[in-house]
Design a protein around this motif. Structure first.
Motif, PDB file in Angstrom:
ATOM      1  N   VAL A 219       9.556 122.773  47.552  1.00  0.00           N
ATOM      2  CA  VAL A 219      10.002 122.876  46.159  1.00  0.00           C
ATOM      3  C   VAL A 219      11.237 122.005  45.933  1.00  0.00           C
ATOM      4  O   VAL A 219      11.362 121.333  44.898  1.00  0.00           O
ATOM      5  N   GLY A 220      12.125 121.977  46.910  1.00  0.00           N
ATOM      6  CA  GLY A 220      13.307 121.125  46.794  1.00  0.00           C
ATOM      7  C   GLY A 220      12.920 119.658  46.648  1.00  0.00           C
ATOM      8  O   GLY A 220      13.469 118.942  45.798  1.00  0.00           O
ATOM      9  N   ALA A 221      11.982 119.195  47.451  1.00  0.00           N
ATOM     10  CA  ALA A 221      11.552 117.789  47.383  1.00  0.00           C
ATOM     11  C   ALA A 221      10.887 117.484  46.050  1.00  0.00           C
ATOM     12  O   ALA A 221      11.112 116.417  45.460  1.00  0.00           O
ATOM     13  N   VAL A 222      10.059 118.420  45.568  1.00  0.00           N
ATOM     14  CA  VAL A 222       9.387 118.220  44.277  1.00  0.00           C
ATOM     15  C   VAL A 222      10.422 118.107  43.161  1.00  0.00           C
ATOM     16  O   VAL A 222      10.365 117.195  42.315  1.00  0.00           O
ATOM     17  N   LEU A 223      11.380 119.017  43.129  1.00  0.00           N
ATOM     18  CA  LEU A 223      12.369 119.028  42.053  1.00  0.00           C
ATOM     19  C   LEU A 223      13.321 117.838  42.126  1.00  0.00           C
ATOM     20  O   LEU A 223      13.866 117.411  41.104  1.00  0.00           O
ATOM     21  N   GLU A 224      13.480 117.286  43.342  1.00  0.00           N
ATOM     22  CA  GLU A 224      14.330 116.102  43.491  1.00  0.00           C
ATOM     23  C   GLU A 224      13.557 114.812  43.214  1.00  0.00           C
ATOM     24  O   GLU A 224      14.132 113.718  43.227  1.00  0.00           O
TER      25      GLU A 224
END
Length: 250
Positions: A219-224
């Motif tokens: 989720v962190g990678a997607v949101l970044e």
């Protein structure tokens, strides 16, 4: 000296099966390999597995991780830990060829006869990795980002009994946010098949903790907006699930 030679000899016999695992899914892949050793009968019942140090070296995992794997196998009635000079981890006989919980394994095998496991796992990976990459590359509006964060938070707060449902919802949310209704529909279908299989194997706390770490990173990678990282985390995540299913099916 004789005991050490016996342990080394046993480990050497398992060399074709035991190999260093990938860093991302150490627990799952180590479990898969030792389950394969047991299912193939490479260590007959009543005999010892190689020593923890030797197994850990062969698999390329820490002894802490290996002990967690052995604890799962003991909980499943496949091995027994004995103390003392002649102690170690011993393979248990399975009455009638089954373990405790063998009914679930029977059910899993009945279900697996109706699907092509490798095709299902590969198709799932293609869809999941694609969805993660699309979400990251295109970016999510704040409302959609909030949906994804909420789905992730729900898995963190889930009781064990409800974890798989909320885990499924997180993955379905990501597929839905990909912007491709066709992808989302296909993913829902393949996830239903995967869940039928997952429901027949035990929920392993270590695996769930690892999955949650991957979910958070994903989720962190997607949101970044880091599409490469999102795809790689999802690929690793799918590989962990595949390793567990193959381990219990071998």
């Amino acid at each position: 000296m004789g005991d050490m030679q016996e342990v080394r000899s046993a480990a050497d016999r398992l060399a074709p099966v035991l190999r260093p695992v990938r860093a991302g899914n150490g627990f799952e892949e180590a479990l898969e390999q030792i389950l394969q050793v047991l299912r193939l009968g490479l260590v007959p019942y009543g005999e010892r597995l190689p020593a923890e140090r030797e197994l850990a070296e062969r698999l390329g995992v820490s002894r802490v991780t290996l002990r967690e794997v052995l604890r799962v196998l003991q909980d499943e009635g496949l091995v027994e830990s004995r103390r003392g000079r002649y102690g170690g981890t011993f393979v248990l006989q399975r009455p009638g060829g089954e373990t405790r919980g063998g009914g679930a394994e029977d059910e899993l095998r009945r279900r697996i006869e109706k699907v092509d496991l490798e095709d299902t796992l590969r198709f799932r990976e293609v869809l999941e990795v694609g969805a993660a990459g699309l979400c990251a590359a295109h970016g999510l509006p704040e409302e959609q980002a909030d949906r994804l964060r909420a789905a992730l938070d729900a898995t963190h707060e889930a009781p064990l009994s409800d974890y798989r449902r909320l885990d499924t919802l997180l993955h379905l949310t990501l597929a839905d946010l990909s912007g491709s209704p066709s992808l989302a529909a296909q993913y829902a279908a393949v996830r239903a098949t995967v869940n039928d299989l997952l429901n027949c194997i035990p929920l392993l706390v270590r695996n769930l903790e690892h999955s949650q770490q991957q979910h958070t990173a994903l989720v962190g990678a997607v949101l970044e907006g880091d599409a490469d990282a999102a795809r790689e985390v999802m690929r690793e995540h799918c590989a962990g699930t595949a390793a567990l299913l193959r381990g219990f099916l071998t």
